[in-house]
Design an enzyme around this catalytic site. Structure first.
Site, PDB file in Angstrom:
ATOM      1  N   VAL A 141       0.872  -1.182   0.000  1.00 47.50           N
ATOM      2  CA  VAL A 141       0.000   0.000   0.000  1.00 47.50           C
ATOM      3  C   VAL A 141       0.908   1.230   0.000  1.00 47.50           C
ATOM      4  O   VAL A 141       2.099   1.111   0.291  1.00 47.50           O
ATOM      5  CB  VAL A 141      -0.929   0.011   1.250  1.00 47.50           C
TER       6      VAL A 141
ATOM      7  N   SER B   2      12.054  -4.340  -5.852  1.00 44.09           N
ATOM      8  CA  SER B   2      12.321  -3.518  -7.030  1.00 44.09           C
ATOM      9  C   SER B   2      12.101  -4.307  -8.311  1.00 44.09           C
ATOM     10  O   SER B   2      12.356  -5.500  -8.373  1.00 44.09           O
ATOM     11  CB  SER B   2      13.759  -2.996  -7.005  1.00 44.09           C
ATOM     12  N   GLY B   3      11.645  -3.568  -9.323  1.00 45.68           N
ATOM     13  CA  GLY B   3      11.459  -4.196 -10.633  1.00 45.68           C
ATOM     14  C   GLY B   3      10.182  -3.746 -11.317  1.00 45.68           C
ATOM     15  O   GLY B   3       9.885  -4.182 -12.427  1.00 45.68           O
TER      16      GLY B   3
ATOM     17  N   LYS C  68      16.651  -0.438   0.056  1.00 46.33           N
ATOM     18  CA  LYS C  68      15.786  -0.070  -1.083  1.00 46.33           C
ATOM     19  C   LYS C  68      15.821   1.448  -1.308  1.00 46.33           C
ATOM     20  O   LYS C  68      15.809   1.924  -2.453  1.00 46.33           O
ATOM     21  CB  LYS C  68      14.348  -0.548  -0.842  1.00 46.33           C
TER      22      LYS C  68
ATOM     23  N   HIS D 273      18.958   2.147  -3.108  1.00 48.69           N
ATOM     24  CA  HIS D 273      18.747   1.656  -4.483  1.00 48.69           C
ATOM     25  C   HIS D 273      18.052   2.754  -5.305  1.00 48.69           C
ATOM     26  O   HIS D 273      18.452   3.072  -6.426  1.00 48.69           O
ATOM     27  CB  HIS D 273      17.891   0.381  -4.458  1.00 48.69           C
ATOM     28  N   ASN D 274      17.009   3.315  -4.726  1.00 48.83           N
ATOM     29  CA  ASN D 274      16.255   4.337  -5.458  1.00 48.83           C
ATOM     30  C   ASN D 274      17.067   5.617  -5.660  1.00 48.83           C
ATOM     31  O   ASN D 274      16.941   6.278  -6.687  1.00 48.83           O
ATOM     32  CB  ASN D 274      14.945   4.650  -4.740  1.00 48.83           C
TER      33      ASN D 274
ATOM     34  N   GLU E 215      19.100   4.931  -8.493  1.00 49.20           N
ATOM     35  CA  GLU E 215      18.174   4.958  -9.651  1.00 49.20           C
ATOM     36  C   GLU E 215      17.963   6.408 -10.128  1.00 49.20           C
ATOM     37  O   GLU E 215      18.052   6.693 -11.329  1.00 49.20           O
ATOM     38  CB  GLU E 215      16.860   4.321  -9.201  1.00 49.20           C
TER      39      GLU E 215
ATOM     40  N   HIS F  74      35.927  29.271  15.917  1.00 48.65           N
ATOM     41  CA  HIS F  74      35.514  27.860  15.932  1.00 48.65           C
ATOM     42  C   HIS F  74      36.691  26.900  16.067  1.00 48.65           C
ATOM     43  O   HIS F  74      36.485  25.693  16.095  1.00 48.65           O
ATOM     44  CB  HIS F  74      34.716  27.544  14.667  1.00 48.65           C
TER      45      HIS F  74
HETATM   46  C1  6PG Z   1      11.622   0.069  -8.224  1.00 53.29           C
HETATM   47  C2  6PG Z   1      11.249   1.519  -8.314  1.00 53.29           C
HETATM   48  C3  6PG Z   1       9.927   1.769  -7.679  1.00 53.29           C
HETATM   49  C4  6PG Z   1       9.285   3.077  -8.098  1.00 53.29           C
HETATM   50  C5  6PG Z   1       9.977   4.286  -7.542  1.00 53.29           C
HETATM   51  C6  6PG Z   1       9.703   5.526  -8.334  1.00 53.29           C
HETATM   52  O1  6PG Z   1      12.695  -0.181  -7.702  1.00 53.29           O
HETATM   53  O2  6PG Z   1      10.853  -0.769  -8.689  1.00 53.29           O
HETATM   54  O3  6PG Z   1      12.214   2.291  -7.669  1.00 53.29           O
HETATM   55  O4  6PG Z   1      10.064   1.597  -6.307  1.00 53.29           O
HETATM   56  O5  6PG Z   1       9.215   3.157  -9.474  1.00 53.29           O
HETATM   57  O6  6PG Z   1       9.500   4.476  -6.251  1.00 53.29           O
HETATM   58  O7  6PG Z   1      10.142   6.561  -7.576  1.00 53.29           O
HETATM   59  P1  6PG Z   1       9.829   8.055  -7.925  1.00 53.29           P
HETATM   60  O8  6PG Z   1       8.335   8.145  -8.155  1.00 53.29           O
HETATM   61  O9  6PG Z   1      10.256   8.803  -6.731  1.00 53.29           O
HETATM   62  O10 6PG Z   1      10.605   8.370  -9.162  1.00 53.29           O
END
Ligand code: 6PG
Length: 485
Positions: free
Chosen positions: A77, A131-132, A185, A188-189, A192, A454
């Protein structure tokens, strides 16, 4: 109906929840999904493959009652309040030793609070990164579980079965203590965000600076994706340029507004990196560039005011495209290195004990940042799991040294053409600073001591020192004479 029939339950049958559950069913687990929306529960059931054991319900209690004990369930969710709402609705239905998983993109600090809250009630609560995207959930995502060990042991066979596989190995592994799953995660993002920004800058300069058409852009990215930089993000980028808008016949990418949204995970990565004093400027810049994109009206006005449109073009196309390839290779490695450095720091500072080699291993398949480059990184971390920064590794140094010159050339061209390459520039600045024996921070220390006393450290002896930089103005410390009425 048998009252405890199902191996796994899913709360929330949106695309991700539905697909992951169908994936479990295909892997011979009996699954049950709950969604408050009756039609979603029915659609889910109808979309299952024949010979799979699948049930959709629209009452939470019905789902919980039909699960085998200890019950194993996941919620997919939106992050934030919806997760707490689900937990509150579940609590009266749960028993000691039940396992509840949050598979969404929750902030790791929220997950930590929820773990502690539910631990007191004997419930195993786990934050798991998945992720994916939609397709990954259906055919094999990369899965990042963390926290509760007994909970992990219970769900391991299911998660291993549904995850992506690389050389037969499942792309799921225990990511460490507490909220490590959601922390990994989040990083990871962040990576990304960084890589997406770099690829978008490549697109920008190839379009505006070189004048490539969408067909040529497709060919370039496709070609790169067949080489040593092969990655999911390059693959989908190449594909994007083949799509046409049905209404106008124009390239899809050309009718999409240049304002990027975000759900927050990139920003959280930057915020956490600042908290842990770990520099990740390429990821920070990716967040900032999405933010700047949103100021479209102001950008339009500023473009007019400063006459930003350059009509100059890059002449030697082929040479430049090849330089750009190497520049992207370099900057992408830097982006991963920043993310790994943050994981290393977070692992220690936040007491998570994150196994870096396993993180890199499970990112090789299923996830959004999967790439051929990760094979190189995996061999590095397998040999040296405690490496604080990947740039210190000789193999990585060799790769970077072979591309460095090209990155400098590309940035020079971009600057001359006034095409922003903020991600690339930040990667190079990070590299140059990280590889500098001497930085100008001695001057910053002098300034801080000058105006704020300082203190500073010296190069020739231990301790903290203060210099009297300027005499205080005369009478500065004298008391004001008393005013006579
Ligand atoms: C994943 C993606 C997934 C989602 C992101 C998008 O690993 O499958 O990262 O979690 O697409 O949350 O993030 P934004 O909306 O912040 O670009």
């Amino acid at each position: 109906m048998n009252s405890s029939l199902y191996d796994f339950g899913m709360i929330g049958l949106g695309t991700m929840g539905c697909n992951l559950l169908l994936n479990m069913a295909d892997n011979h687990f009996a699954v049950i999904g709950f969604d408050i929306n009756r039609s979603k529960a029915e659609e889910f059931e109808a979309s299952a493959n024949p010979d799979t054991v699948v049930k959709g319900v629209f009452e939470l209690s019905s789902m919980v009652q039909q699960l085998k004990k200890p019950r194993k369930m996941m919620m997919l969710v939106p992050a934030g309040k919806p997760v707490d709402d689900v937990i509150n609705n579940l609590l009266p239905l749960l028993e000691k030793d039940d396992i509840v998983i949050d598979g969404g993109n929750s902030h790791f600090t929220d997950t930590l609070k929820r773990i502690q809250f539910l631990q007191e009630k004997g419930i195993h609560f786990m934050g798991i990164g998945i992720s994916g995207g939609e397709m990954g959930a259906r055919i094999g995502p990369s899965i990042m579980p963390g926290g509760d060990q007994p909970g992990w042991n219970q769900v391991k066979p299911i998660l291993e079965a549904v995850s992506a596989k690389v050389n037969g190995e499942p792309c799921v592994a225990y990511m460490g203590k507490w909220a490590a799953g959601h922390y990994v995660k989040m990083v990871h993002n962040g990576i990304e965000y960084g890589i997406m920004q770099l690829i978008s800058e490549v697109y920008d300069i190839l379009k505006r600076g070189v004048g490539l058409t969408n067909e040529e852009l497709h060919d370039t990215f496709k070609n790169w994706n067949e080489g040593d930089m092969q990655s999911f993000l390059l693959e989908i980028t190449a594909d994007i340029f083949t799509h046409k808008d049905a209404e106008t016949g124009k390239g899809m990418v050309d009718i999409i507004l240049d304002k990027a949204g975000s759900k927050g995970t990139g920003k959280w990565t930057s915020q956490n990196a600042m908290d842990l004093a770990t520099p990740i400027p390429t990821i920070d810049m990716a967040v900032a560039m999405r933010d700047i994109s949103v100021y479209k009206d102001e950008r339009m006005t500023a473009a007019e005011l400063y006459g930003r449109n350059s009509s100059q073009m890059i002449r030697d196309k082929e040479k430049f495209v090849s330089q750009l390839h190497d520049a992207l290779y370099f900057a992408t490695i830097i982006c991963y290195a920043q993310g790994f450095a943050l994981l290393h720091k977070g692992s220690g500072d936040l007491d998570m004990n994150i196994p870096l080699p396993d993180v890199v291993r499970i990112w090789r398949g299923g996830c959004i940042i999967r790439s051929a480059l990760l094979d190189n990184f995996y061999s590095v971390y397998k040999k040296d799991p405690e490496l604080s920064n990947m740039l210190l590794n000789k193999k990585i140094a060799r790769l970077l040294k072979s591309k460095e010159k090209k990155l400098r050339m590309v940035i020079k061209q971009a600057t001359a053409l006034r095409i922003p390459m903020a991600g690339f520039t930040s990667a190079l600045a990070y590299f140059d600073a990280y590889c500098s024996k001497q930085l100008p921070t001695n001057l910053i220390q002098a300034q801080r001591d000058f105006f704020g006393a300082h203190m500073y450290q010296r190069i020739d002896k231990e301790g903290m020192f203060h210099n009297e930089w300027q005499p205080l103005p005369e009478h500065a410390n004298e008391e004001e004479p008393e005013q006579k009425p």
